[in-house]
Motif scaffolding. Sequence first.
Motif, PDB file in Angstrom:
ATOM      1  N   GLY A   1       0.815  -1.199   0.000  1.00 18.00           N
ATOM      2  CA  GLY A   1       0.000   0.000   0.000  1.00 18.00           C
ATOM      3  C   GLY A   1       0.859   1.262   0.000  1.00 18.00           C
ATOM      4  O   GLY A   1       2.058   1.231   0.293  1.00 18.00           O
ATOM      5  N   LEU A   2       0.231   2.368  -0.317  1.00 16.59           N
ATOM      6  CA  LEU A   2       0.912   3.661  -0.312  1.00 16.59           C
ATOM      7  C   LEU A   2       0.820   4.350   1.046  1.00 16.59           C
ATOM      8  O   LEU A   2       1.735   5.061   1.452  1.00 16.59           O
ATOM      9  N   PHE A   3      -0.313   4.172   1.719  1.00 12.41           N
ATOM     10  CA  PHE A   3      -0.576   4.884   2.976  1.00 12.41           C
ATOM     11  C   PHE A   3      -1.579   4.074   3.774  1.00 12.41           C
ATOM     12  O   PHE A   3      -2.468   3.450   3.205  1.00 12.41           O
TER      13      PHE A   3
ATOM     14  N   ASP B   1      -0.516   3.822  -7.804  1.00 10.46           N
ATOM     15  CA  ASP B   1       0.839   3.994  -8.329  1.00 10.46           C
ATOM     16  C   ASP B   1       1.574   5.166  -7.681  1.00 10.46           C
ATOM     17  O   ASP B   1       2.739   5.405  -7.946  1.00 10.46           O
ATOM     18  N   GLY B   2       0.900   5.926  -6.829  1.00  9.42           N
ATOM     19  CA  GLY B   2       1.544   7.025  -6.117  1.00  9.42           C
ATOM     20  C   GLY B   2       1.760   8.263  -6.952  1.00  9.42           C
ATOM     21  O   GLY B   2       2.411   9.203  -6.508  1.00  9.42           O
TER      22      GLY B   2
ATOM     23  N   TYR C   1      -1.585  16.211   0.209  1.00  8.96           N
ATOM     24  CA  TYR C   1      -0.142  16.400   0.140  1.00  8.96           C
ATOM     25  C   TYR C   1       0.475  15.671  -1.049  1.00  8.96           C
ATOM     26  O   TYR C   1       1.440  16.148  -1.647  1.00  8.96           O
ATOM     27  N   THR C   2      -0.084  14.526  -1.436  1.00  9.64           N
ATOM     28  CA  THR C   2       0.558  13.634  -2.396  1.00  9.64           C
ATOM     29  C   THR C   2      -0.006  13.728  -3.813  1.00  9.64           C
ATOM     30  O   THR C   2       0.752  13.752  -4.777  1.00  9.64           O
TER      31      THR C   2
ATOM     32  N   GLY D   1      -4.235  16.458 -12.080  1.00 12.76           N
ATOM     33  CA  GLY D   1      -4.247  15.416 -13.090  1.00 12.76           C
ATOM     34  C   GLY D   1      -4.367  14.020 -12.511  1.00 12.76           C
ATOM     35  O   GLY D   1      -4.598  13.063 -13.238  1.00 12.76           O
ATOM     36  N   SER D   2      -4.215  13.885 -11.186  1.00 10.35           N
ATOM     37  CA  SER D   2      -4.358  12.581 -10.533  1.00 10.35           C
ATOM     38  C   SER D   2      -5.836  12.202 -10.422  1.00 10.35           C
ATOM     39  O   SER D   2      -6.713  13.064 -10.421  1.00 10.35           O
ATOM     40  N   THR D   3      -6.088  10.925 -10.313  1.00 10.91           N
ATOM     41  CA  THR D   3      -7.433  10.411 -10.090  1.00 10.91           C
ATOM     42  C   THR D   3      -7.442   9.655  -8.769  1.00 10.91           C
ATOM     43  O   THR D   3      -6.556   8.847  -8.512  1.00 10.91           O
TER      44      THR D   3
END
Length: 143
Positions: free
Chosen positions: A46-48, A67-68, A102-103, A107-109
């Motif tokens: 996992g990322l978080f 994918d972070g 923060y991350t 453009g992120s989903t």
Amino acid sequence: MERQVLAEKYCLKLENPTVQDFLLLRSKIGWGELDANLAEMSLNNGLFQVTIYHDGQLIGMGRVVGDGAMYFYIQDVIVDPSYQKQGLGTVLMDTIEGYLRYTARKGSTIGLLAAAGRESFYARYGYIQRPNQTMGHGMCRFV
């Protein structure tokens, strides 16, 4: 990292639960059995993650996978049924949203699958239901 929440009654940690605690919490909400090795690999990739404990017992958790960079997916937001309706889900999501602010970049989903009847909880954070005028149904396949 630890932080006391809700009048020092509960302990919030930004770390994975043990595999056994994760599997037990899943079973308490009726998510069925899962192979321990599969659960361990998933937790470790996992990322978080955010967990809430009461007297050393895991009572809530949430994770972000993806994918972070472009894709983030909120997963396993769970509160033990004995502890629901106390604001713990909100604490979990507020913590997850802090990480995403923060991350995640323009453009992120960010996606999630809400449990039936829980859509309004996530709508408070700006998540929209599908289908709508521009997007079709969300879809998944279980193996």
